[in-house]
Enzyme design. Structure first.
Site, PDB file in Angstrom:
ATOM      1  N   ASP A  57      49.466  38.157  48.833  1.00 30.03           N
ATOM      2  CA  ASP A  57      48.267  37.304  48.881  1.00 30.03           C
ATOM      3  C   ASP A  57      47.096  38.153  49.362  1.00 30.03           C
ATOM      4  O   ASP A  57      47.097  38.632  50.509  1.00 30.03           O
ATOM      5  CB  ASP A  57      48.517  36.126  49.835  1.00 30.03           C
ATOM      6  CG  ASP A  57      47.395  35.107  49.754  1.00 30.03           C
ATOM      7  OD1 ASP A  57      46.233  35.500  49.531  1.00 30.03           O
ATOM      8  OD2 ASP A  57      47.692  33.912  49.915  1.00 30.03           O
ATOM      9  N   ASN A  84      42.163  42.146  38.438  1.00 32.53           N
ATOM     10  CA  ASN A  84      41.981  40.864  37.743  1.00 32.53           C
ATOM     11  C   ASN A  84      42.178  39.662  38.664  1.00 32.53           C
ATOM     12  O   ASN A  84      41.585  38.615  38.421  1.00 32.53           O
ATOM     13  CB  ASN A  84      42.973  40.795  36.563  1.00 32.53           C
ATOM     14  CG  ASN A  84      43.111  39.400  36.014  1.00 32.53           C
ATOM     15  OD1 ASN A  84      42.254  38.925  35.276  1.00 32.53           O
ATOM     16  ND2 ASN A  84      44.188  38.699  36.389  1.00 32.53           N
ATOM     17  N   TYR A 158      31.380  32.660  44.482  1.00 34.47           N
ATOM     18  CA  TYR A 158      32.071  33.276  43.334  1.00 34.47           C
ATOM     19  C   TYR A 158      31.107  34.195  42.578  1.00 34.47           C
ATOM     20  O   TYR A 158      31.425  35.356  42.304  1.00 34.47           O
ATOM     21  CB  TYR A 158      32.606  32.169  42.418  1.00 34.47           C
ATOM     22  CG  TYR A 158      33.329  32.677  41.191  1.00 34.47           C
ATOM     23  CD1 TYR A 158      34.646  33.126  41.270  1.00 34.47           C
ATOM     24  CD2 TYR A 158      32.699  32.694  39.948  1.00 34.47           C
ATOM     25  CE1 TYR A 158      35.310  33.590  40.138  1.00 34.47           C
ATOM     26  CE2 TYR A 158      33.359  33.150  38.813  1.00 34.47           C
ATOM     27  CZ  TYR A 158      34.661  33.598  38.913  1.00 34.47           C
ATOM     28  OH  TYR A 158      35.313  34.055  37.795  1.00 34.47           O
ATOM     29  N   LYS A 162      31.448  38.317  42.367  1.00 35.25           N
ATOM     30  CA  LYS A 162      31.585  39.004  41.075  1.00 35.25           C
ATOM     31  C   LYS A 162      30.427  39.979  40.849  1.00 35.25           C
ATOM     32  O   LYS A 162      30.621  41.067  40.298  1.00 35.25           O
ATOM     33  CB  LYS A 162      31.671  37.991  39.935  1.00 35.25           C
ATOM     34  CG  LYS A 162      32.959  37.164  39.940  1.00 35.25           C
ATOM     35  CD  LYS A 162      34.199  38.020  39.705  1.00 35.25           C
ATOM     36  CE  LYS A 162      35.448  37.178  39.473  1.00 35.25           C
ATOM     37  NZ  LYS A 162      36.643  38.000  39.214  1.00 35.25           N
TER      38      LYS A 162
HETATM   39  N1  LIG Z   1      39.124  32.060  32.740  1.00 34.89           N
HETATM   40  C1  LIG Z   1      37.805  32.229  32.752  1.00 34.89           C
HETATM   41  O1  LIG Z   1      37.053  31.430  32.165  1.00 34.89           O
HETATM   42  C2  LIG Z   1      37.202  33.415  33.463  1.00 34.89           C
HETATM   43  C3  LIG Z   1      35.863  33.731  33.204  1.00 34.89           C
HETATM   44  C4  LIG Z   1      35.283  34.821  33.866  1.00 34.89           C
HETATM   45  C5  LIG Z   1      36.048  35.560  34.750  1.00 34.89           C
HETATM   46  N2  LIG Z   1      37.338  35.232  34.982  1.00 34.89           N
HETATM   47  C6  LIG Z   1      38.093  36.043  35.951  1.00 34.89           C
HETATM   48  O2  LIG Z   1      39.273  36.519  35.340  1.00 34.89           O
HETATM   49  C7  LIG Z   1      40.304  36.626  36.295  1.00 34.89           C
HETATM   50  C8  LIG Z   1      41.530  35.845  35.827  1.00 34.89           C
HETATM   51  O3  LIG Z   1      41.119  34.526  35.485  1.00 34.89           O
HETATM   52  P1  LIG Z   1      42.188  33.416  35.021  1.00 34.89           P
HETATM   53  O4  LIG Z   1      41.420  32.302  34.423  1.00 34.89           O
HETATM   54  O5  LIG Z   1      43.290  34.066  34.254  1.00 34.89           O
HETATM   55  O6  LIG Z   1      42.699  32.974  36.479  1.00 34.89           O
HETATM   56  P2  LIG Z   1      43.951  32.126  36.965  1.00 34.89           P
HETATM   57  O7  LIG Z   1      44.688  31.533  35.827  1.00 34.89           O
HETATM   58  O8  LIG Z   1      43.418  31.248  38.032  1.00 34.89           O
HETATM   59  O9  LIG Z   1      44.892  33.250  37.595  1.00 34.89           O
HETATM   60  C9  LIG Z   1      44.505  33.849  38.782  1.00 34.89           C
HETATM   61  C10 LIG Z   1      45.459  34.967  39.109  1.00 34.89           C
HETATM   62  O10 LIG Z   1      45.032  35.536  40.363  1.00 34.89           O
HETATM   63  C11 LIG Z   1      46.075  35.395  41.304  1.00 34.89           C
HETATM   64  N3  LIG Z   1      45.511  35.034  42.596  1.00 34.89           N
HETATM   65  C12 LIG Z   1      44.860  33.883  42.930  1.00 34.89           C
HETATM   66  N4  LIG Z   1      44.583  33.878  44.247  1.00 34.89           N
HETATM   67  C13 LIG Z   1      45.060  35.032  44.744  1.00 34.89           C
HETATM   68  C14 LIG Z   1      45.133  35.577  46.049  1.00 34.89           C
HETATM   69  N5  LIG Z   1      44.680  34.931  47.129  1.00 34.89           N
HETATM   70  N6  LIG Z   1      45.747  36.781  46.219  1.00 34.89           N
HETATM   71  C15 LIG Z   1      46.243  37.438  45.144  1.00 34.89           C
HETATM   72  N7  LIG Z   1      46.213  36.987  43.893  1.00 34.89           N
HETATM   73  C16 LIG Z   1      45.641  35.779  43.700  1.00 34.89           C
HETATM   74  C17 LIG Z   1      46.993  34.298  40.800  1.00 34.89           C
HETATM   75  O11 LIG Z   1      48.312  34.486  41.301  1.00 34.89           O
HETATM   76  P3  LIG Z   1      49.352  33.225  41.428  1.00 34.89           P
HETATM   77  O12 LIG Z   1      49.723  32.849  40.019  1.00 34.89           O
HETATM   78  O13 LIG Z   1      50.507  33.741  42.194  1.00 34.89           O
HETATM   79  O14 LIG Z   1      48.603  32.140  42.135  1.00 34.89           O
HETATM   80  C18 LIG Z   1      46.885  34.498  39.299  1.00 34.89           C
HETATM   81  O15 LIG Z   1      47.752  35.507  38.874  1.00 34.89           O
HETATM   82  C19 LIG Z   1      39.724  36.116  37.616  1.00 34.89           C
HETATM   83  O16 LIG Z   1      39.261  37.217  38.366  1.00 34.89           O
HETATM   84  C20 LIG Z   1      38.556  35.256  37.160  1.00 34.89           C
HETATM   85  O17 LIG Z   1      37.552  35.178  38.147  1.00 34.89           O
HETATM   86  C21 LIG Z   1      37.935  34.170  34.361  1.00 34.89           C
END
Ligand SMILES: NC(=O)c1ccc[n+]([C@@H]2O[C@H](COP(=O)([O-])OP(=O)(O)OC[C@H]3O[C@@H](n4cnc5c(N)ncnc54)[C@H](OP(=O)(O)O)[C@@H]3O)[C@@H](O)[C@H]2O)c1
Length: 253
Positions: A57, A84, A158, A162
């Site tokens: 974490d 990521n 957030y 970023k």
């Molecule tokens: N999806 C979008 O629209 C979008 C747009 C712009 C940027 N992003 C960025 O892209 C990245 C991935 O997005 P996503 O949509 O795939 O996110 P997601 O589905 O919420 O997945 C988040 C990932 O980060 C891990 N995580 C969360 N909290 C954590 C913590 N405290 N310590 C370590 N790991 C942690 C989670 O692990 P667990 O599964 O174990 O909880 C999961 O593997 C993020 O950085 C997000 O800000 C996403």
């Protein structure tokens, strides 16, 4: 064949990145925070052998050291780091200034800055120091966000974290280039990871799709394709770049 650590590889964009790297022939350390089952599911979906899962974490200040140490040992050295993992905008951590009390405001800021910026910075430091000791080249790819440029009124911590991650990547690109380490960031707009699926229903979903003149949102697989390029020697001259990845939904001046 390279070795890679993908933080937040248990689902969403991180899972797609891990799958793409493995399909290219890389060995991948799939990091997760708490959902080990999901990380194991990612692991089972990867092509090839020699992949591992590593928990931690990133709200814990000693997690980056433990994660890098374990990934480095398991892989026999790391060549690629994909920052990521992130605490994403959720209804539970929404913190508009005009509707949030100070405790909730402080909690959102601490968690988002700790995980989305400080932990990524520390992972990068630890990863780079090992590469420098090995006199080996390498790649850092930060997953940032369009929100850093467009504004995040409901989630200002957030957006700020970023923006900090993008700026950090640019500083590292300069500092690490003499060591042959390429550092880039990608700034996705709305991406249809599982977490985002509910938002894509109904009129709200139509509005999200309409943000892009392509009339759709991006996919985790598209982000993964870009990360494949950014973690390849062909991306060397892109070092320092923050790549807009939003289907022309937001143009920076
Ligand atoms: N999806 C979008 O629209 C979008 C747009 C712009 C940027 N992003 C960025 O892209 C990245 C991935 O997005 P996503 O949509 O795939 O996110 P997601 O589905 O919420 O997945 C988040 C990932 O980060 C891990 N995580 C969360 N909290 C954590 C913590 N405290 N310590 C370590 N790991 C942690 C989670 O692990 P667990 O599964 O174990 O909880 C999961 O593997 C993020 O950085 C997000 O800000 C996403």
């Amino acid at each position: 064949m390279s070795t890679a650590l993908v933080t937040g590889g248990s689902r969403g964009i991180g899972r797609a990145v891990a799958q793409a790297l493995a399909a290219r022939g890389d060995r991948v350390a799939v990091h997760y925070a708490s959902d080990r089952d999901a990380a194991e599911e990612t692991l089972r979906s990867l092509a090839g052998d020699g992949h591992v899962v590593i928990g931690g974490d990133l709200r814990d200040s000693d997690a980056p050291s433990r994660i890098i140490e374990r990934a480095d040992a398991a892989m026999g050295g790391l060549d690629i780091l994909v920052n990521n993992a992130g605490i994403a905008p959720l209804e539970s951590n929404r913190h508009r200034p005009d509707e949030t009390d100070l405790d909730a405001w402080q909690s959102a800021w601490r968690q988002m800055v700790d995980v989305n910026l400080i932990a990524a910075a520390e992972l990068t430091y630890l990863f780079a120091r090992r590469l420098i000791d090995r006199k080996a080249p390498g790649f850092v790819v930060n997953v940032g966000s369009r929100g850093a440029f467009k504004g995040e009124p409901d989630y200002p911590a957030y957006g700020a974290a970023k923006a900090g991650l993008h700026a950090f990547g640019q500083s590292m690109a300069v500092a690490l280039a003499p060591h042959g380490i390429v550092v880039t960031s990608i700034a996705p707009g709305f991406i249809s990871s599982d977490r985002q699926a509910p938002k894509l229903e109904g009129a709200a979903g139509d509005a999200l799709r309409a943000q892009s003149p392509f009339g759709r949102v991006g996919t985790p697989e598209e982000v993964a394709e870009a990360v494949l390029f950014l973690s390849s020697p062909a991306a060397t001259w892109s070092s320092g770049a923050v790549i807009d990845f939003n289907g022309a939904s937001h143009l920076r001046p």
